[in-house]
Design an enzyme around this catalytic site. Structure first.
Site, short mmCIF file in Angstrom:
data_model
loop_
_atom_site.label_atom_id
_atom_site.label_comp_id
_atom_site.label_asym_id
_atom_site.label_seq_id
_atom_site.Cartn_x
_atom_site.Cartn_y
_atom_site.Cartn_z
N CYS A 339 0.79 -1.22 0.00
CA CYS A 339 0.00 0.00 0.00
C CYS A 339 0.82 1.28 0.00
O CYS A 339 0.54 2.18 -0.80
CB CYS A 339 -1.05 0.00 1.11
SG CYS A 339 -0.63 -0.91 2.58
N ARG A 368 6.99 -11.24 5.14
CA ARG A 368 6.59 -10.99 6.52
C ARG A 368 7.26 -12.02 7.40
O ARG A 368 7.25 -13.21 7.08
CB ARG A 368 5.07 -11.11 6.68
CG ARG A 368 4.32 -10.03 5.94
CD ARG A 368 2.83 -10.12 6.17
NE ARG A 368 2.16 -9.23 5.23
CZ ARG A 368 0.84 -9.18 5.07
NH1 ARG A 368 0.05 -9.97 5.78
NH2 ARG A 368 0.31 -8.34 4.21
N GLN A 386 1.04 -11.10 -3.50
CA GLN A 386 -0.39 -10.79 -3.48
C GLN A 386 -0.83 -10.31 -4.86
O GLN A 386 -0.06 -9.68 -5.56
CB GLN A 386 -0.67 -9.67 -2.48
CG GLN A 386 -0.32 -10.03 -1.06
CD GLN A 386 -0.55 -8.87 -0.12
OE1 GLN A 386 -0.10 -7.76 -0.37
NE2 GLN A 386 -1.24 -9.12 0.97
N ASP A 388 -2.41 -7.78 -5.46
CA ASP A 388 -2.82 -6.63 -4.67
C ASP A 388 -3.35 -5.53 -5.57
O ASP A 388 -3.00 -5.44 -6.75
CB ASP A 388 -1.61 -6.13 -3.88
CG ASP A 388 -2.04 -5.45 -2.59
OD1 ASP A 388 -3.26 -5.35 -2.35
OD2 ASP A 388 -1.15 -5.02 -1.84
N HIS A 390 -4.98 -1.24 -5.19
CA HIS A 390 -5.44 -0.13 -4.35
C HIS A 390 -6.26 0.83 -5.19
O HIS A 390 -5.81 1.28 -6.24
CB HIS A 390 -4.25 0.57 -3.70
CG HIS A 390 -3.57 -0.30 -2.69
ND1 HIS A 390 -2.56 -1.17 -3.02
CD2 HIS A 390 -3.82 -0.49 -1.37
CE1 HIS A 390 -2.19 -1.84 -1.94
NE2 HIS A 390 -2.94 -1.45 -0.93
N LYS A 470 -12.70 -4.40 7.23
CA LYS A 470 -12.44 -5.18 6.04
C LYS A 470 -13.45 -6.29 5.83
O LYS A 470 -14.05 -6.79 6.77
CB LYS A 470 -11.02 -5.76 6.07
CG LYS A 470 -10.76 -6.78 7.13
CD LYS A 470 -9.36 -7.38 6.92
CE LYS A 470 -8.99 -8.33 8.05
NZ LYS A 470 -7.69 -8.98 7.82
N HIS A 516 -8.08 -1.06 -0.13
CA HIS A 516 -7.07 -2.11 -0.34
C HIS A 516 -7.86 -3.35 -0.72
O HIS A 516 -8.82 -3.69 -0.05
CB HIS A 516 -6.34 -2.45 0.96
CG HIS A 516 -5.73 -1.29 1.67
ND1 HIS A 516 -4.39 -1.17 1.88
CD2 HIS A 516 -6.28 -0.20 2.26
CE1 HIS A 516 -4.13 -0.08 2.56
NE2 HIS A 516 -5.26 0.54 2.81
#
Length: 644
Positions: A339, A368, A386, A388, A390, A470, A516
């Site tokens: 992000c 992570r 991911q 991912d 945004h 979320k 997100h």
RNA sequence: GCCCAUGUAGCUCAGUGGUAGAGCACUCCCUUGGUAAGGGAGAGGCCAUGAGUUCAAUCCUCAUCAUGGGCACCA
């Protein structure tokens, strides 16, 4: 006094005089009064509707499991007098009981506890309910040195009865109901595991010892359950993945995946499919740095909220710095999320409300530092990518964007064979950024979006991200464990803290809302679930190879090569097996490796210009010309987004 | 990170206080055989790592690392 309407186990109805209880009915183990389960000897209400529950009823399963939890606690109390019982609920397939017992239980202890349980069941000890005064109960447990039970008494809402169940010398605080004696629980049970746990699920709290058991109405049911577990094990992605030649894991890179050529083809196939879906949904693909200085992580809030999970890397000066003064060292953080990088791209130049909604997508590789005990195959790893994205938008675009996302996710999940998934709504956690007003707004918008999208969800209180509420899209693995895959998070905080803004129609500076979102979640986890969900029978468009050409005799080698080349011309991934092995052997081996289609070639196929196809999971074969087969399989192997 | 278990050949697993065994896989030979294992031979192991106990440790003890099942945390 009105008579009671009794519903007998065979469905017959009968009236009984008021004031009686259910004990007279031999087969019954409990009664259901107006839909609520009660002890068999409870006083039946005048004029009520009463159904008898026998051991054969579904409801009895819960009673059996609950009774066995108590029997287990009694056995533990006898064998380990210093162990304190805490809670012991019924769960799917069985029960557990948590004990405060710092010495711990070993598997040998389990065997002894289970043996003692069987004696207690055989002894047919009566189980009796007693209602106590609240203070009396609390004092009793305190005096007995069971502060956990005393605390549970406090947790019972005012106005509710405090009930205690007595079986022999054993006394347990419990809401009930229970069956008349320990014998009713039966012997179709097994203690399965010992595990650590925490009082009230709080890792900061007291450590407890949990013993799990599974219990059923009959030995046949128990055996069925154990067989089901055995079968599920065979679908485990950790077993199938390496066997299918997809990936491997090894100690030196715990939590990271070695993707092998066939697995990487699957991975790329999925990524390319997602690229196409994302492009069609108006996303722009970007790429952001792996290593970013701590100063940005401090601004984004990750340093404060997520640093324990971040890998830090020293640069030249930082090495010495970090050893001396870790709190202030100049270090880089390997990104755990994408992000901040996306916000940095948005924040370049000036943006107008006309640019919104602006959707960035990245197959972002994140690291992570996950706790050791959390790692699990490719489902929970330390390095993952991911899908991912945004979305930067205005407040009044949140609902539309969420609805569009849910639609995208649903299409993808269906394409990949997941018609069933669970949605959870996770709201504000205790540790969070932003103001309560911002959270109120974000939660309100998200709730409204769910309504508009027409999705039902289960609440998941307090489990939101630190920057916003979320939605979690949850899939199950082969033994029913749930894994969060897709997610959508409404964030009113991060863009502001990272200085992102746009100019609205009135010429005012505004802070955009950040959504997100991820559909698959991570490629690693999703592929793990995908493998288990289809038992290795990947859809043809993702499989590698898609066709395996196997010869029966070496005289067919030339024809086999030609067939494989024809398949490749049709856009298929073809493999060739010309080894000097019997066809039985080849079929067995390729089937075990989950090859979706085996094209067998012998003398007759060579002479006729054909191949004989055999599909994974079927013994049937069909013979057709190479051209027909190539055309048919080529069409079948087209990814969903390219199919009509 | 916490609890319990596990770590022996590429894989699945036996086994013993006196430095190891099977099946499959691998290599070679024979076999060219119609849809889930053809036959034979061979090669392959610092028994996870590091300490300790012992005349002697793969085996006993401790620690570390990893894996599995849970808990907590999370995509």
């Amino acid at each position: 006094m009105a008579d009671i309407e009794l519903i007998l186990p065979d469905g017959a109805r009968r009236a009984a005089p008021a004031g009686c209880d259910g004990a007279a009915f031999k087969q019954a183990v409990a009664v259901k009064v107006d839909g609520e389960l009660r002890d068999l000897d409870s006083r039946l209400p005048d004029g009520g509707k009463v159904a008898f529950i026998t051991r054969k009823d579904d409801e009895a399963l819960e009673l059996i499991r609950h009774d066995l939890a108590h029997v287990m606690a009694q056995a533990v109390a006898e064998l380990h007098p210093t162990a304190q019982p805490t809670i012991g609920p019924v769960i799917a397939d069985g029960f557990f009981y948590d004990f405060h017992h710092p010495a711990g239980f070993t598997e040998e202890d389990l065997a002894k506890i289970e043996a003692r349980m069987r004696e207690l069941v055989a002894a047919a000890i009566p189980i009796r309910r007693e209602v106590w005064e609240r203070d009396e109960a609390k004092a009793y447990f305190q005096k007995r040195g069971e502060p956990f039970k005393a605390e549970l008494v406090d947790a019972i809402p005012e106005g509710e009865e405090v009930s205690v169940y007595r079986q022999g010398d054993f006394l347990d605080l419990c809401r009930g109901p229970h069956m008349p004696t320990t014998r009713h629980a039966g012997t179709a049970f097994k203690l399965t595991a010992v595990a650590g746990s925490y009082w009230r699920g709080d890792a900061q709290g007291e450590k407890l010892q949990r013993i799990y058991g599974t219990a059923w109405r009959s030995d046949a049911e128990l055996k069925e359950h154990l067989t089901r577990l055995e079968e599920a094990k065979r679908r485990d992605h950790r077993l199938l993945g390496p066997r299918m030649g997809l990936f491997h894991l090894q100690d030196e890179a715990a939590g990271s995946v070695f993707w092998h050529p066939q697995g990487w083809t699957l991975y790329r196939g999925l990524a390319n499919y997602m690229r196409a879906r994302l492009a069609a949904a108006g996303y722009l693909e970007v790429r952001t740095p792996q290593l970013i200085s701590r100063s940005l992580w401090e601004k984004s809030g990750h340093w404060a909220k997520f640093r324990a999970n971040m890998y830090l890397v020293e640069n030249e000066e930082g090495v010495a710095d970090y050893a001396k003064d870790p709190e202030h060292a100049a270090v880089m953080g390997l990104k755990p999320m994408n992000c901040p990088g996306h916000v940095m791209i948005f924040a370049q130049g000036s943006k107008s409300y006309r640019d919104l909604p602006l959707r960035y997508a990245e197959f972002g590789a994140c690291h992570r530092c996950e706790p050791r005990g959390a790692l699990h195959g490719v489902m929970r790893v330390r390095a993952f990518t991911q899908d991912d994205g945004h979305i930067f938008c205005s407040l009044d675009q949140i609902v539309d964007e969420t609805v569009a996302f849910v639609k995208l996710l649903d299409v993808v999940y269906r394409d990949l064979g997941f018609a069933d998934y669970t949605v959870r709504y996770a709201d504000r956690p205790a540790l969070r950024a932003g103001t309560d007003a911002q959270w109120d707004e974000a939660e309100r918008q998200l709730t409204q979006a769910c309504e508009r999208a027409g999705i039902g969800y289960e609440p998941n209180p307090g489990d939101g991200a630190f920057y916003g509420p979320k939605l979690e899209f949850v899939l199950r693995d082969t033994i029913g464990r749930e894994w969060q895959c897709g997610t959508l998070q409404v964030d009113l905080v991060l863009p502001g803290s990272l200085g992102a803004s746009y100019t609205d129609a009135a010429g005012q500076r505004q802070t955009p809302v950040l959504l997100h979102r991820a559909v698959l979640g991570s490629f690693e986890r999703f592929i793990g679930i995908l493998i288990e969900n289809c038992d290795g029978h990947l859809p043809l468009w993702l499989a590698d190879p898609q066709v395996t050409v196997a010869t029966i005799v070496s005289e067919a080698d030339g024809h086999a090569r030609a067939a494989a080349a024809a398949f490749e011309r049709a856009g298929l991934r073809a493999a060739l097996d010309l080894r000097n092995e019997k066809i039985n052997y080849k079929v067995r081996e390729h089937s075990a490796a989950k090859a979706p289609v085996i094209a067998v070639v012998g003398k007759s196929e060579r002479d006729a210009g054909t191949v004989t196809l055999r599909r994974l999971g079927s013994r049937e074969t069909s013979t057709l010309t190479v051209e027909e087969a190539a055309a048919m399989l080529g069409a079948e192997a087209r990814p969903p987004h390219l199919s009509a």
